[in-house]
Design an enzyme around this catalytic site. Sequence first.
Site, short mmCIF file in Angstrom:
data_model
loop_
_atom_site.label_atom_id
_atom_site.label_comp_id
_atom_site.label_asym_id
_atom_site.label_seq_id
_atom_site.Cartn_x
_atom_site.Cartn_y
_atom_site.Cartn_z
N TYR A 75 0.84 -1.19 0.00
CA TYR A 75 0.00 0.00 0.00
C TYR A 75 0.88 1.25 0.00
CZ TYR A 75 -3.35 -3.53 1.55
OH TYR A 75 -4.11 -4.66 1.66
N HIS A 142 0.56 -12.10 1.20
CA HIS A 142 -0.27 -11.18 0.43
C HIS A 142 -0.57 -11.73 -0.96
CE1 HIS A 142 -1.00 -6.55 -0.09
NE2 HIS A 142 -2.04 -7.28 -0.45
#
Length: 345
Positions: A75, A142
């Site tokens: 992010y 992830h």
Amino acid sequence: MSLPSTFVSNFHDENVVKKMKYSIFGDTGMQVSKLSLGCAEFSSIYGDYSEDNCKATLIKSLKSGINYLDTAYWYGQNTSQEVLGRCLKDVPRSSYYLATKVGRYEQDPKEMFDFSSEKTRWCLENNLKTLGVDYIDVIQIHDIEFAPSIEYLIENTLPVLDEARKKGIVKYIGVTGYPVSALKEIVEKSPIKIDMVLSYCRFNLVDDTLKDFIPFFKEKKMGIVNASGLNMGLLSNSGPQPWHPAQDEIKTACKKARDLCIENGTDLARLATYYIYNDPDIDTNLVGMKTLGQLDSNLDVLFNGITQKEKEILEEVKKGFVDLKVKHWEGVELEKFKNSTLKYD
């Protein structure tokens, strides 16, 4: 109701915390709030942000009983973790559960994914340092569908995380991904205990695929995080970012729902969050919030529900998705990725 173990008397607003709903997170013993804070928006991935607004949102979230925070290196290429780390500097560590990730990194497809043991160790150290903490409650792999294989993760990534768990650097291990079948597969195959799953965009007004897999995860006594109940912005009055991977059919249906809400002076996001908050099988709903207005709206829906008029509009919105031939974009991003020049060593 009793207060959660994360309650800190000289920090929290006890009266508000008592309104919050909590779930036992699998067999971890963690008492997680029904609404959790997604910190991807503490970066530019979803447009402009203000660090001051992020901090104000974070502090009020925690004082209101939200106790599960989720971030990742991906992010903003560590920006979210950097901002979150600064915002948490003076916050009692015992007042929140912190979840972050390994495996997804840079914008360049050649450097986007690395699930190797070496990179995983590096990322763990980076995350701890950047976030300014001594331990991470939940460390997740992830987007596992982008790994060379499930076996690669079992042989290379999970052992590093298990080693960190044994050292106390992390407490629990999780996996995230878009295809829910991939989450089930790795749980079935892994000899290393996986404590939780994060599924995004798979339980919402458009697509409820996650529901088919919940009995399996519950049987395995796993925590379940439902992320992005707004379908990464599709189910909001402002609409999605230009990079959203959904097919035109889905985007068109969501635009019709958005237009219906706007015409009736209603916020589609409120209807979408009401829908997910009322499901008893989801331990926590991870929602990205970077302003007090977003937070207040979510807390209002969680604590007070929606009006009768909003419920009527919600029923109309739901009808618009019934005949959709395509309800998800599974495989779209993976195919695009496979067509890139990324090579694994």
